[in-house]
Design a protein around this motif. Sequence first.
Motif, PDB file in Angstrom:
ATOM      1  N   ALA B  49       0.839  -1.083  -0.008  1.00 22.62           N
ATOM      2  CA  ALA B  49      -0.004  -0.077   0.085  1.00 22.62           C
ATOM      3  C   ALA B  49       1.034   1.274   0.119  1.00 22.62           C
ATOM      4  CB  ALA B  49      -0.870   0.144   1.216  1.00 22.62           C
ATOM      5  N   SER B  50       1.944   1.237   0.797  1.00 26.82           N
ATOM      6  CA  SER B  50       2.637   2.350   0.824  1.00 26.82           C
ATOM      7  C   SER B  50       3.493   2.518  -0.493  1.00 26.82           C
ATOM      8  CB  SER B  50       3.759   2.233   2.027  1.00 26.82           C
ATOM      9  OG  SER B  50       4.844   3.086   2.030  1.00 26.82           O
ATOM     10  N   ILE B  51       3.891   1.586  -1.073  1.00 27.37           N
ATOM     11  CA  ILE B  51       4.488   1.888  -2.376  1.00 27.37           C
ATOM     12  C   ILE B  51       3.526   2.358  -3.275  1.00 27.37           C
ATOM     13  CG2 ILE B  51       5.690   0.388  -4.300  1.00 27.37           C
ATOM     14  CD1 ILE B  51       7.036  -1.356  -2.152  1.00 27.37           C
ATOM     15  N   LEU B  55       4.117   5.801  -5.509  1.00 30.07           N
ATOM     16  CA  LEU B  55       4.031   5.915  -7.000  1.00 30.07           C
ATOM     17  C   LEU B  55       2.958   7.079  -7.657  1.00 30.07           C
ATOM     18  CD1 LEU B  55       4.675   2.116  -7.847  1.00 30.07           C
ATOM     19  CD2 LEU B  55       6.421   3.913  -8.022  1.00 30.07           C
ATOM     20  N   GLU B  56       1.967   6.865  -6.833  1.00 23.99           N
ATOM     21  CA  GLU B  56       0.960   7.782  -7.193  1.00 23.99           C
ATOM     22  C   GLU B  56       1.342   9.153  -7.077  1.00 23.99           C
ATOM     23  OE1 GLU B  56      -2.854   6.408  -5.311  1.00 23.99           O
ATOM     24  OE2 GLU B  56      -3.123   4.759  -6.831  1.00 23.99           O
ATOM     25  N   ASP B  61       4.449   5.695 -13.393  1.00 27.32           N
ATOM     26  CA  ASP B  61       3.588   4.575 -14.061  1.00 27.32           C
ATOM     27  C   ASP B  61       4.096   3.293 -13.589  1.00 27.32           C
ATOM     28  OD1 ASP B  61       1.144   4.147 -16.041  1.00 27.32           O
ATOM     29  OD2 ASP B  61       2.785   2.653 -16.661  1.00 27.32           O
ATOM     30  N   LYS B  62       3.358   2.172 -13.283  1.00 23.30           N
ATOM     31  CA  LYS B  62       3.992   0.804 -12.800  1.00 23.30           C
ATOM     32  C   LYS B  62       4.743   0.173 -13.881  1.00 23.30           C
ATOM     33  CE  LYS B  62       0.789  -0.970  -9.871  1.00 23.30           C
ATOM     34  NZ  LYS B  62      -0.089  -2.433  -9.656  1.00 23.30           N
ATOM     35  N   ALA B  63       4.509   0.605 -15.329  1.00 28.33           N
ATOM     36  CA  ALA B  63       5.190   0.183 -16.393  1.00 28.33           C
ATOM     37  C   ALA B  63       6.753   0.758 -16.512  1.00 28.33           C
ATOM     38  CB  ALA B  63       4.584   0.518 -17.892  1.00 28.33           C
TER      39      ALA B  63
END
Lengths: 312, 312
Positions: B49-51, B55-56, B61-63
């Motif tokens: 959740a923290s990661i 990132l948000e 982007d996760k990519a």
Amino acid sequence: MSKKCIGVDVGGTTVKLGLFDVDGTVLDKWEVVTRKEDGGKNIIPDIAASIIAKLEEKNIDKADVVGAGMGVPGPVMDNGFVEKCVNLGWVKVNPADELSGLLGVPVKVGNDANVAALGEMWQGGGKGYTSLAAITLGTGVGAGIILDEKIVNGSKGMGGEVGHITVNADEQDKCNCGNRGCLEQYASATGIVKEAVRALAKSDKASVLRDIEGFSCKDVLDAAKAGDEVAASVVDHCMKYLASVMQQVSYICDPQIFVIGGGVSKAGQYLIDVIRKHYNSIAILKEEKADIALATLGNDAGIYGAARLILG
Amino acid sequence: MSKKCIGVDVGGTTVKLGLFDVDGTVLDKWEVVTRKEDGGKNIIPDIAASIIAKLEEKNIDKADVVGAGMGVPGPVMDNGFVEKCVNLGWVKVNPADELSGLLGVPVKVGNDANVAALGEMWQGGGKGYTSLAAITLGTGVGAGIILDEKIVNGSKGMGGEVGHITVNADEQDKCNCGNRGCLEQYASATGIVKEAVRALAKSDKASVLRDIEGFSCKDVLDAAKAGDEVAASVVDHCMKYLASVMQQVSYICDPQIFVIGGGVSKAGQYLIDVIRKHYNSIAILKEEKADIALATLGNDAGIYGAARLILG
């Protein structure tokens, strides 16, 4: 036709060679003389000629040969370069490149003790394991360490030089390496005889060894197995030092198994039991203890390991 | 946008996290509390959740995330499986699979001391080297060993457990591990204080330490650096034991460099000089001695190494 590979074990007197199926079956073994003169410049051409003749004799096509591996008596860099090999007269050579050029098949080279360890992993006392330390108790004490099926060469080719780990800071006698109290001074054949001489001089206890002039390491081990108290206590004392180094190996790189070879190991299960007792009592952090087994390939470990080396 | 990676260092009290560029630049560091209750089942979801929130927050982007690495305080099998992690309450878990499932990016897990060693190799005292032993002298003594840029976990996760190598067979006091004479009993902060107390009790020599009630390891090191004879002799004696283990590491797997970290290493170059003196005098077989340097990443070594872990 199944694929073949070749194992070469270069010694100071003879070169041992073996032809193998890639599954580890040995098809032929032979030897050639090691010509050390002229900086050892004939050694690799002699090996190449002998291999080519053997392949012709057996009607084996070069296309069916995966390659050749070679063990040499000295430090080898990861790229196959040999800075100096005193026993062969080599200085600054790349025997892998040279042999590969002459044979036309891929060649890999490693230190002979390390390569022998790989042989014991492939078809010897460590068969079925992927990480092991093969310790050779002979005139000296050497070792080869394999982790995840790869030889640990070390950054300067010192991987597995356990014979010169200091195990007794109080020792007064010098080791050949210049230091005092190396494992080799106790756990080698020479070391065991010397410790037996010391033990006999230190006490008046009866011992069959007192009746054998110039007794050998085998005499000490035989006496120990037969219940001779002095001899048994010497073997115990020497193997306790070996176990202390095995604890170090376990706590540093944690192999699955120790494979014990060399002349001293001919004492068999008796020796393993003594080592096991000391190892278990000192490696207490390791809940699941490493296995300890006898080497089984003897002098052939080098050709087996060299052949395995080229299989990657 | 350049690719990112995430480093997670799971401790018994807090989880440290770091967001990195793949070139090793740290972009952000933060912490979350380690919730150990209920067998530690909230730890991985909290981390995920923290990661995701981070990132948000950063609009990443996760990519663009190569993956996450994680160091945990206990033995980790090569496949990421953790049999037991006492400090976190974990039993038979695969935290890599769990975190990867929650994050949707690849995750790799390693033992925290080993992972910290990788961090020191990547961006710390061992930068530019490919094989090293990072030894941490703190409350205890731990180590991480890296060969060819890969962590040596060992077959049962015991790789780098040098703190419990027996260095003094004559020791009467027990170590926490149950054995006697472990390196940790001398080269840890606790060990140095204890040896100083012993040294003061054994002689009448003047020492500034006699005037400091309940002196700390830092007091001993400061006094040694200031020329206090008793303190200097204690540090010398303790580091001699450390050097003996460094000789073992060199003769077993021969790393290019030793990186010394942990609270004791705050004594700086003085400490390195003492270690170097003893190492050079005992590792005589090694013509070109290993380098010895201070760790530079401190408590951040874990997140650096974890991030490096996922880069393979």
